[in-house]
Scaffold this motif. Structure first.
Motif, mmCIF file in Angstrom:
data_model
loop_
_atom_site.group_PDB
_atom_site.id
_atom_site.type_symbol
_atom_site.label_atom_id
_atom_site.label_comp_id
_atom_site.label_asym_id
_atom_site.label_seq_id
_atom_site.Cartn_x
_atom_site.Cartn_y
_atom_site.Cartn_z
ATOM 1 N N SER A 136 -39.197 10.176 22.998
ATOM 2 C CA SER A 136 -39.631 8.622 22.837
ATOM 3 C C SER A 136 -38.648 7.770 23.654
ATOM 4 N N ARG A 137 -39.134 6.675 23.606
ATOM 5 C CA ARG A 137 -38.274 5.523 23.790
ATOM 6 C C ARG A 137 -38.391 4.335 22.967
ATOM 7 N N SER A 138 -37.408 3.879 22.405
ATOM 8 C CA SER A 138 -37.626 2.632 21.309
ATOM 9 C C SER A 138 -38.390 3.541 20.338
ATOM 10 N N ARG A 139 -39.579 2.843 20.076
ATOM 11 C CA ARG A 139 -40.488 3.229 19.102
ATOM 12 C C ARG A 139 -41.618 3.948 19.742
ATOM 13 N N ARG A 140 -41.637 4.034 20.807
ATOM 14 C CA ARG A 140 -42.882 4.594 21.473
ATOM 15 C C ARG A 140 -42.698 5.915 22.106
ATOM 16 N N VAL A 141 -43.763 7.092 21.760
ATOM 17 C CA VAL A 141 -43.741 8.238 22.050
ATOM 18 C C VAL A 141 -44.045 8.207 23.751
ATOM 19 N N THR A 142 -43.131 8.929 24.639
ATOM 20 C CA THR A 142 -43.482 8.933 26.042
ATOM 21 C C THR A 142 -44.048 10.439 26.189
ATOM 22 N N ALA A 143 -43.552 11.370 25.457
ATOM 23 C CA ALA A 143 -43.857 12.901 25.854
ATOM 24 C C ALA A 143 -43.915 13.676 24.943
ATOM 25 N N VAL A 144 -45.077 14.827 24.848
ATOM 26 C CA VAL A 144 -44.895 15.663 24.026
ATOM 27 C C VAL A 144 -45.234 17.044 24.330
#
Length: 781
Positions: A136-144
């Protein structure tokens, strides 16, 4: 939901802190103490909640509902929080759902329930069906990224078994390793591997040595171990604190954000040269002088220097006390000195015995002389007269000045500065030494400010600590100052009470202030109290002992430095991190047994990290040849990845060396620095070439000899000696004059090995002469 709960807890804690600070107390010392302790607790909790914002949740465990009960952990058969759930989220701290029976919303990565996140494999899944890695970056999920650990399910969905590499979260790990460096070390809490987890969670008892080649994550393991121990043994460690010792100030700046990001803000970070309170020693010192000061024989030299300050008069000293002649001769002083030394107390403490014995002998002489009854053969003066004579002698300023000259009250900086700047004192303390060795220690006049860090080196700071043990703490001035302050506070309080007592309209039915308190009580109640953290108090107290000590680059410490650290940790609960193949200091370690046997004999254990996460295989192949020359029996760590960029050598004559190196650095910078500014390049060179290279690149030189003893970690290009880059990592390294690096260091091949293994992507070696034979592999690159 998780961030909503985090915000809720943060707001709740901030509200509690504000309420505590607004509350009025009854004015009693206990009430004030309780209020300030609560304020400190909520302030620390608020700092922790703010520090874990980035990457709050980084993992999820899907557990097998039919899994067997978990084994007891550390002998505790009780239930483990969260292990009765089928889905667990793992993050930087624990969060509970207070709306649903306080079920865990997020499990702290250090909790026993989270351990399978780091240790489960397809061969031994520990009841885990699937492990999910969340970026994640800040409060956003970027990859799983998912790992299927149930082999039957993996076969059904066509997943690749995780046994292929043995890495936990391979995709997440490689993404982290490939990311550009930012100038600050990041935590590895989301990518801890099995062998690292074993060390992090090992027992706090005794000394554990964590050894591993470059890039194996030794530093990261040490810092995460500090966080784990504080979580697991907080009651024991919170009071005494944890000390993390690094090799230089640059290194401490490099790692300073790791522990706060893990929710720990009370660990003391320090170099050995900063452990002496009030001193930040950063004078650059020749390797030979540093090695000499670090040798264990310096303990005897310093003990001799202290004894030499306990002097005997060369001829009798004649004084007049209350009009009567007094002679301070050699016999009186010698007897007093012998008795003072027999107490085995430190110098400043033993001075009380010395003064008492001199005064007692002189008083008896005086009583015998004045009170002698010539006719009767007796003495006309009694015990009371003897006490009066003693008091008169003790109060006489001339006698006190003489005794202060013969047995001076000393501070560690004063004694050591006198030793370095006085040829006579240095010669007396180093009997049997050569003139050349004495010259290495000799210095010019000391500065007016004896705690000027520019005059002292780290090796000096270690000796100051040793001298402090020999001298003892002279707290006379502090006690006198405290007494004067107490008297002033009471006088002020008495004035306040006197003014209140003058109030004419006071109701006679009511108690007056003087009926409740006197000046002494009022002064105590209004005295301002301070409640510093354990780390803050430890930084100001040389005699502080820590609950646990972690030492990074431990192989660099001298025998005298080890004496300092062992005094700081009498329990011997320590984690030592290092690699003897990277020892650069002349007085550094050649083996751990040699370092530890004087303190713990054979009662220490060794853990080895074998996987290189930093250095690409292409660069490690070159470095392995250097390691083989250092120690043919050593096994280099195995790199987990390739960069696709072969290390190369660039030949340049002496006239064009600087420009060739600068061009290589500029090219490397363009290749690694991304649009967000991540990506760092290091130009490493012998000390005499650093300034010229820095000027050619238009950047500041490294810290050697500078007022600021740190490398600018925010710079896209750093120019420094190899020693100043120890423990750091960069995207690209330009190594200039490798033969000069080898020649300039007492352990040149070790420094060369360190320089080669700082890069995470690319390596260029610029050389004016023939390459050292150990770099022969570069010719084919």
């Amino acid at each position: 939901m998780l961030y909503g709960k985090l915000d809720e807890r943060r707001a709740e804690t901030a509200g509690l802190l504000a309420r505590v600070l607004r509350e009025e107390t009854t004015g009693t010392p206990q009430a004030v103490s309780e209020r300030d302790a609560a304020a400190q607790m909520y302030s620390e909790q608020l700092a922790t909640l703010s520090a874990v914002e980035q990457g709050l949740c980084f993992g999820r465990l899907d557990l097998d509902p039919d899994r067997p009960p978990p084994p007891s952990i550390d002998g505790d058969p009780g239930p483990i929080e969260g292990l009765d759930q089928d889905v667990l989220y793992v993050g930087r701290l624990g969060l509970l759902d207070d709306q649903h029976d306080y079920e865990p919303l997020l499990v702290d990565w250090r909790a026993p329930a989270a351990r399978p996140y780091y240790t489960a494999t397809a061969a031994s899944p520990d009841g885990v069906r699937r492990r999910r890695h969340i970026r994640s970056r800040s409060r956003r999920v970027t990859a799983v990224d998912d790992e299927i650990l149930d082999l039957e399910e993996a076969a059904r969905v066509g997943a690749t078994a995780t046994q292929r590499t043995g890495l936990t979260g391979e995709a997440v790990l490689l993404a982290a390793l490939s990311a550009g460096r930012t100038g600050r070390m990041g935590d590895i809490v989301a990518t801890i591997q099995g062998e690292q987890d074993r060390v992090i969670r090992s027992s706090a008892n005794g000394v554990v040595v964590v050894e591993g080649g470059p890039g194996t994550g030794k530093t990261a393991v040490a810092l995460h171990r500090a966080a784990y121990l504080l979580y697991t043994h907080r009651r024991q460690l919170a009071r005494r604190g944890v000390l993390v010792v690094g090799p230089n100030p640059t290194f401490l700046r490099y790692i300073e954000q790791v522990l706060p990001s893990l929710g720990e803000t009370s660990v003391l970070l320090s170099t050995v040269g900063e452990l002496y309170p009030g001193l930040a020693a950063h004078r650059h010192e020749p390797a030979a002088a540093a090695a000499l000061k670090g040798h264990v024989d310096m303990a005897k030299v310093l003990a001799t220097a202290v004894r030499d300050r306990q002097e005997l008069p060369r001829r009798p000293i004649r004084l007049h006390v209350d009009g009567e002649p007094v002679v301070v001769d050699r016999d009186v002083v010698a007897q007093a000195r012998t008795r003072a030394r027999r107490t085995r107390r430190p110098h400043n403490d033993a001075k009380r015995t010395f003064v008492r014995e001199v005064v007692d002998q002189l008083a008896r002489r005086e009583v015998d002389r004045v009170g002698r009854d010539v006719q009767g053969g007796g003495n006309l003066l009694d015990r009371g007269d003897l006490a009066d004579v003693r008091a008169g002698l003790r109060a006489d300023p001339d006698l006190r000045a003489v005794l202060d000259e013969l047995w001076p009250t000393l501070t560690p900086p004063r004694l050591l500065a006198d030793l370095w700047t006085s040829p006579q004192r240095l010669r007396a303390a180093t009997r049997g030494w050569s003139g050349a060795d004495r010259d290495l220690l000799a210095r010019d006049a000391a500065p007016a400010d004896l705690l000027d860090g520019a005059w002292w080196s780290s090796a000096d700071a270690v000796l100051l600590d040793e001298v402090a043990e020999l001298l003892g703490e002279d707290d006379t001035a502090a006690r006198e100052a405290e007494e004067r302050k107490r008297e002033a506070d009471e006088a002020y309080a008495a004035g306040v009470l006197e003014i209140l007592a003058m109030e004419e309209d006071w109701d006679p039915e009511l108690l007056r202030p003087t009926d409740v308190v006197d000046a002494s009580v009022l002064a105590d109640r209004t005295r301002e109290a301070t409640y510093a953290s354990a780390a803050e108090r430890a930084a100001d107290d040389r005699t502080w002992t820590f609950g646990h000590v972690i030492v990074d680059e431990a192989q660099e410490l001298s025998p005298m430095a080890w004496r300092v650290l062992m005094r700081r940790c009498p329990s011997r609960s320590m984690t030592l991190v290092g690699d003897v193949a990277q020892t650069g200091a002349r007085g550094g370690a050649s083996s751990w047994a040699e370092v530890l046997s004087p303190y713990v004999a054979a009662r220490w254990r060794r853990e080895v990290l074998t996987v290189n996460y930093r250095t690409p295989a292409e660069i490690m192949a070159v470095a392995a040849d250097v390691l083989a020359a250092i120690d043919p029996t050593a096994t280099p760590p195995e790199s987990v990845r390739e960069s696709g960029v072969a290390p190369r050598a660039v030949a340049a004559d002496e006239a064009g060396l600087v420009e060739a190196a600068a061009a290589a650095a500029r090219a490397a910078r363009e290749a690694v620095v991304d649009v967000e500014g991540a990506g760092r390049v290091a130009v490493l060179a012998p000390g005499e070439r650093v300034d010229g290279l820095a000027a050619a690149l238009g950047v500041a030189a490294g810290p050697t000899g500078a007022a600021d003893p740190t490398v600018d970690l925010a710079a896209e290009v750093v120019v420094s000696e190899v020693a100043d880059a120890k423990g750091l990592e960069f995207d690209a390294v330009v190594l200039v004059d490798p033969a000069g690096v080898v020649d300039a260091s007492p352990r040149g091949l070790n420094d060369l090995y360190v320089a080669l293994t700082r890069a995470t992507r690319s390596l260029v070696v610029v050389h004016p002469d023939a390459l050292p034979t150990v770099l022969g592999r570069l010719d084919a690159a």
